[in-house]
Motif scaffolding. Structure first.
Motif, PDB file in Angstrom:
ATOM      1  N   ARG A  55       0.879   3.900  -3.071  1.00  0.00           N
ATOM      2  CA  ARG A  55       0.462   5.263  -2.785  1.00  0.00           C
ATOM      3  C   ARG A  55       1.502   6.281  -3.212  1.00  0.00           C
ATOM      4  O   ARG A  55       1.198   7.292  -3.833  1.00  0.00           O
ATOM      5  CB  ARG A  55       0.160   5.427  -1.295  1.00  0.00           C
ATOM      6  CG  ARG A  55      -1.249   5.907  -1.089  1.00  0.00           C
ATOM      7  CD  ARG A  55      -1.469   6.383   0.302  1.00  0.00           C
ATOM      8  NE  ARG A  55      -0.947   7.726   0.488  1.00  0.00           N
ATOM      9  CZ  ARG A  55      -1.539   8.628   1.247  1.00  0.00           C
ATOM     10  NH1 ARG A  55      -2.662   8.345   1.870  1.00  0.00           N
ATOM     11  NH2 ARG A  55      -1.004   9.806   1.398  1.00  0.00           N
ATOM     12  N   ILE A  70       0.839  -1.199   0.000  1.00  0.00           N
ATOM     13  CA  ILE A  70       0.000   0.000   0.000  1.00  0.00           C
ATOM     14  C   ILE A  70       0.873   1.248   0.000  1.00  0.00           C
ATOM     15  O   ILE A  70       0.596   2.211  -0.718  1.00  0.00           O
ATOM     16  CB  ILE A  70      -1.014  -0.010   1.170  1.00  0.00           C
ATOM     17  CG1 ILE A  70      -1.768   1.314   1.270  1.00  0.00           C
ATOM     18  CG2 ILE A  70      -0.386  -0.364   2.483  1.00  0.00           C
ATOM     19  CD1 ILE A  70      -2.987   1.266   2.170  1.00  0.00           C
ATOM     20  N   ARG A 107       1.440   6.961  -6.839  1.00  0.00           N
ATOM     21  CA  ARG A 107       0.327   7.833  -7.241  1.00  0.00           C
ATOM     22  C   ARG A 107       0.551   9.268  -6.801  1.00  0.00           C
ATOM     23  O   ARG A 107       0.239  10.215  -7.527  1.00  0.00           O
ATOM     24  CB  ARG A 107      -0.983   7.322  -6.650  1.00  0.00           C
ATOM     25  CG  ARG A 107      -1.382   6.088  -7.345  1.00  0.00           C
ATOM     26  CD  ARG A 107      -2.624   5.436  -6.893  1.00  0.00           C
ATOM     27  NE  ARG A 107      -2.923   4.475  -7.923  1.00  0.00           N
ATOM     28  CZ  ARG A 107      -3.913   4.597  -8.790  1.00  0.00           C
ATOM     29  NH1 ARG A 107      -4.750   5.603  -8.688  1.00  0.00           N
ATOM     30  NH2 ARG A 107      -4.081   3.709  -9.730  1.00  0.00           N
ATOM     31  N   PRO A 111       0.458   4.933   4.588  1.00  0.00           N
ATOM     32  CA  PRO A 111       0.115   6.270   5.054  1.00  0.00           C
ATOM     33  C   PRO A 111      -0.535   6.326   6.446  1.00  0.00           C
ATOM     34  O   PRO A 111      -1.157   7.315   6.788  1.00  0.00           O
ATOM     35  CB  PRO A 111      -0.895   6.717   4.008  1.00  0.00           C
ATOM     36  CG  PRO A 111      -1.642   5.460   3.675  1.00  0.00           C
ATOM     37  CD  PRO A 111      -0.644   4.355   3.805  1.00  0.00           C
TER      38      PRO A 111
END
Lengths: 149, 199
Positions: B8, B4, B11, B67
């Motif tokens: 992230r 993840i 992106r 995050p």
């Protein structure tokens, strides 16, 4: 006129119950000038996890037309047709697998900081105390305006 | 690094590159290694501040738990600011500590840091010496911050009267950065700065 206990958002002591002296001392300190230390005492501390009950009650959705193609605010991946979504009371939606680990750590919405209840009694007390302080300030302000405004 | 986190960062990288701010050269990110654990950020000093037209480089480390936990960010460019250590570049900003939220991104962090340069919080200092100067002697703070921006961040405004004091210490054989720190910390009082260096 509201009773003393309603006005102060507290309960009368039960039979044989002793007042919580520590709590009163803490309030006294906060209400006096030491309130400036408040940030150092509480502010640095991260908010506690959301209560298990509140998390269990969050509604689960499967994807509806309006969410398709929108990114999950946590992983930034777009919602796909088979994804399981959870909605916070503030209506912000996330992948269940993204929001649940966050709520195990902090009680607020990652987008707007809307707070869920916690299981941490000290934190809840601190929050109530802050709310009371704000009310008090608003009342004083109102009184001042009615006299001099 | 966890999937993840990597997905992230990739992106977010695109988000920064495509952003309006990047087009205006106000913010920038670059990869330092290929596993997306370390990045290099850049922010432009905001207009109408002593940091104007400077370029400030940031070291950004992405934790395994990103995050869900904030990135670790530090100024690599030396800077004179109440909420940033003039020695280590450590930053005192709530969103990089207890007020982090998982929906924040590299772009919002860089913009928040830029906002911090424009609006210091001297009551919540990271560098106590700078914070005191900010509160008690604002004009000298502005001059000092401009001088540091010129020296370390490539800002165009020279501060000739400060340079001459630095030169006097340099002529005594004091290392330039050490002289700058001593003078900055003593509100550019040459006698006091000399005393702190040689005592």
């Amino acid at each position: 006129m509201a009773s003393y206990f309603d006005e102060h958002d507290c309960e009368p002591l039960g039979p044989g119950e002793q007042p919580n002296h520590f709590l009163h001392l803490a309030r006294l300190l906060l209400d006096s000038g030491v309130a400036a230390l408040e940030g150092q005492m509480f502010g640095e501390k991260k908010a506690p996890p959301a209560s298990k009950e509140a998390v269990e009650q969050l509604p689960t959705y499967s994807l509806s037309g309006t969410d398709l193609g929108k990114p999950c605010p946590v992983c930034l991946l777009e919602f796909a047709p088979d994804d399981m979504l959870k909605a916070m009371p503030c209506k912000h939606r996330f992948h269940a697998s993204c929001i649940l680990p966050w709520l195990q750590q902090t009680n607020s919405c990652p987008v707007c900081r809307h707070e869920l209840p916690t299981d941490d009694t000290d934190y809840e007390e601190f929050k109530r105390q802050k709310g009371r302080a704000k009310d008090r300030e608003a009342r004083i302000e109102q009184l001042h305006d009615s006299m001099f405004g | 690094m966890a999937n993840i986190a990597v997905a992230r960062i990739k992106r977010e990288f695109k988000e920064v590159v495509k952003s309006e701010e990047a087009a205006k050269c106000a913010i920038k990110v670059e990869l330092v290694d290929n596993n997306f654990t370390e990045l290099r950020g850049e922010i432009a000093g905001p207009p109408d501040t002593p940091y104007e037209s400077g370029t400030f480089i940031l070291e950004i480390k992405i934790p395994e738990t990103y995050p869900f936990n904030p990135p670790k960010v530090r100024f690599q460019t030396k800077i004179w600011h109440p909420n940033i250590s003039s020695v280590t570049g450590a930053i005192c900003l709530d969103i990089l500590r207890d007020q982090w939220a998982a929906a924040m991104t590299l772009r919002t962090v860089l913009l928040s840091l830029q906002a911090l340069l424009a609006a210091a919080e001297p009551d919540d200092p990271q560098d106590a010496v700078v914070a005191r100067q900010f509160k008690e002697n604002y004009e000298i703070y502005v001059k000092t911050a401009k001088h540091w921006s010129y020296k370390y961040a490539g800002a165009p405004n020279r501060t000739p009267e400060l340079d001459s004091k630095l030169k006097q210490l340099a002529d005594m054989g004091v290392d330039e950065h050490r002289a700058r720190v001593a003078l900055s910390s003593c509100d550019w009082d040459l006698a006091r700065a000399t005393e702190t260096i040689f005592s």
